[in-house]
Design an enzyme around this catalytic site. Sequence first.
Site, PDB file in Angstrom:
ATOM      1  N   CYS A  64       0.680  -1.359  -0.090  1.00  0.00           N
ATOM      2  CA  CYS A  64      -0.077   0.194  -0.136  1.00  0.00           C
ATOM      3  C   CYS A  64       0.826   1.377  -0.053  1.00  0.00           C
ATOM      4  O   CYS A  64       2.044   1.375   0.590  1.00  0.00           O
ATOM      5  CB  CYS A  64      -0.701   0.059   1.186  1.00  0.00           C
ATOM      6  SG  CYS A  64      -2.032  -1.432   1.512  1.00  0.00           S
ATOM      7  N   GLU A  66       0.422   3.964   1.687  1.00  0.00           N
ATOM      8  CA  GLU A  66       0.768   4.375   3.229  1.00  0.00           C
ATOM      9  C   GLU A  66       1.905   3.854   3.677  1.00  0.00           C
ATOM     10  O   GLU A  66       2.606   4.399   4.291  1.00  0.00           O
ATOM     11  CB  GLU A  66      -0.421   4.206   4.103  1.00  0.00           C
ATOM     12  CG  GLU A  66      -1.673   4.798   3.658  1.00  0.00           C
ATOM     13  CD  GLU A  66      -2.513   4.093   2.468  1.00  0.00           C
ATOM     14  OE1 GLU A  66      -3.987   4.192   2.823  1.00  0.00           O
ATOM     15  OE2 GLU A  66      -2.225   3.024   1.978  1.00  0.00           O
ATOM     16  N   CYS A 103      -6.489   1.066   4.534  1.00  0.00           N
ATOM     17  CA  CYS A 103      -7.300  -0.179   4.823  1.00  0.00           C
ATOM     18  C   CYS A 103      -7.037  -0.859   5.994  1.00  0.00           C
ATOM     19  O   CYS A 103      -6.145  -0.143   6.904  1.00  0.00           O
ATOM     20  CB  CYS A 103      -6.592  -1.151   3.850  1.00  0.00           C
ATOM     21  SG  CYS A 103      -4.906  -1.774   3.819  1.00  0.00           S
ATOM     22  N   CYS A 106      -3.177  -1.177   6.921  1.00  0.00           N
ATOM     23  CA  CYS A 106      -2.457  -0.009   7.059  1.00  0.00           C
ATOM     24  C   CYS A 106      -2.827   0.559   8.294  1.00  0.00           C
ATOM     25  O   CYS A 106      -1.946   1.207   9.129  1.00  0.00           O
ATOM     26  CB  CYS A 106      -2.533   0.935   5.838  1.00  0.00           C
ATOM     27  SG  CYS A 106      -1.931   0.482   4.363  1.00  0.00           S
TER      28      CYS A 106
END
Length: 139
Positions: A64, A66, A103, A106
């Site tokens: 991801c 992030e 998500c 994360c």
Amino acid sequence: MTAGAGFSRLLSAADQALVEAAVTAVRARYAYGRHTVGAALRGRSGRVFVAVNLDATVGRAAICAEAVALGAAVMAGETVEAVAAVRHPRPDEGGGPQVVPPCGLCRELLLDYAPDARVVLPGRGETPLRALLPSPYRR
């Protein structure tokens, strides 16, 4: 960004700039099926770390945006105070990048490294990260 004029009024100037940094990142690197999410993290120093997600043929290898930005912030010795992520629309969707919440993975990762961070949420402004994960995993 197409989050709506009312949404931008919910954000501080610093958080608006964070969202715009995420938008700029995903627009610069957008590739359908590869890089569809951009993230920006702001450290206590004010420094901003941007990244895009790294999609992969093998799904478990995907990372991801992030997490990529968090890695850069950790390497720089920063304490993350704010996080924003945006999703670029598919070619058939139209419109522009939209703010998205992190998500679940994360949220857990950010809680490990930035438990006091705030997260920009779509249509709601910002909220403490801890509010998004009230029962985090504990070892």
